[in-house]
Scaffold this motif. Structure first.
Motif, mmCIF file in Angstrom:
data_model
loop_
_atom_site.group_PDB
_atom_site.id
_atom_site.type_symbol
_atom_site.label_atom_id
_atom_site.label_comp_id
_atom_site.label_asym_id
_atom_site.label_seq_id
_atom_site.Cartn_x
_atom_site.Cartn_y
_atom_site.Cartn_z
ATOM 1 N N ALA A 80 -42.702 42.524 2.631
ATOM 2 C CA ALA A 80 -42.114 41.205 2.862
ATOM 3 C C ALA A 80 -40.704 41.117 2.291
ATOM 4 C CB ALA A 80 -43.005 40.122 2.258
ATOM 5 N N VAL A 81 -40.514 41.669 1.102
ATOM 6 C CA VAL A 81 -39.174 41.647 0.476
ATOM 7 C C VAL A 81 -38.190 42.481 1.287
ATOM 8 C CG1 VAL A 81 -37.895 42.412 -1.551
ATOM 9 C CG2 VAL A 81 -39.993 41.113 -1.836
ATOM 10 N N LEU A 82 -38.610 43.646 1.753
ATOM 11 C CA LEU A 82 -37.724 44.477 2.576
ATOM 12 C C LEU A 82 -37.394 43.806 3.901
ATOM 13 C CD1 LEU A 82 -38.979 48.115 2.014
ATOM 14 C CD2 LEU A 82 -36.789 47.159 1.379
ATOM 15 N N ALA A 83 -38.361 43.148 4.520
ATOM 16 C CA ALA A 83 -38.106 42.458 5.781
ATOM 17 C C ALA A 83 -37.124 41.304 5.588
ATOM 18 C CB ALA A 83 -39.412 41.949 6.381
ATOM 19 N N LEU A 84 -37.309 40.526 4.541
ATOM 20 C CA LEU A 84 -36.394 39.425 4.264
ATOM 21 C C LEU A 84 -35.006 39.938 3.908
ATOM 22 C CD1 LEU A 84 -36.233 36.343 4.040
ATOM 23 C CD2 LEU A 84 -36.754 36.592 1.614
ATOM 24 N N SER A 85 -34.937 41.028 3.152
ATOM 25 C CA SER A 85 -33.637 41.618 2.818
ATOM 26 C C SER A 85 -32.928 42.120 4.061
ATOM 27 C CB SER A 85 -33.813 42.773 1.829
ATOM 28 O OG SER A 85 -34.419 42.330 0.649
#
Length: 113
Positions: A80-85
């Protein structure tokens, strides 16, 4: 130190070196993903005690499910963090037409003036 833990530390070091050396934001995100994979692998290695899964053994000799739940949670949160980044990087690249960190910093400072 066993070989599996050493390999997870090597994978984390590769991710850290990519984040530290590269200037492109997308490559930095790939480095963060590699680093996260190393951390997840180290959790798996440290949580494994040489026994079989709970369905294949007696109740006395089973693997603790808490590290497994933490690893699954860390995988989901990391994704989720990588997708948002990546969404933020795509937005920055559409506004400033670059993913290079140095050029991006110069263009943001130029816009602030």
């Amino acid at each position: 130190m066993n070989l599996d833990l050493f390999l997870s530390l090597v994978i984390m070091a590769i991710g850290i070196s990519i984040v530290a050396v590269k200037r492109d934001l997308i490559i930095k995100l790939i480095g963060i993903g590699i680093m996260e994979t190393g951390v997840t692998l180290s959790f798996v290695v440290l949580g494994y005690n040489g026994t079989l899964p709970p369905l294949l053994t007696l109740p006395i000799e089973r693997v603790d499910p808490l590290p497994q739940a933490l690893v699954i949670t860390s995988i989901v949160v990391g994704f989720a963090v990588l997708a948002l980044s990546l969404v933020f990087v795509l937005y920055l690249s559409s506004v400033y037409h670059t993913t290079d960190v140095v050029k991006l910093k110069k263009r943001i400072e130029k816009d602030e003036r």
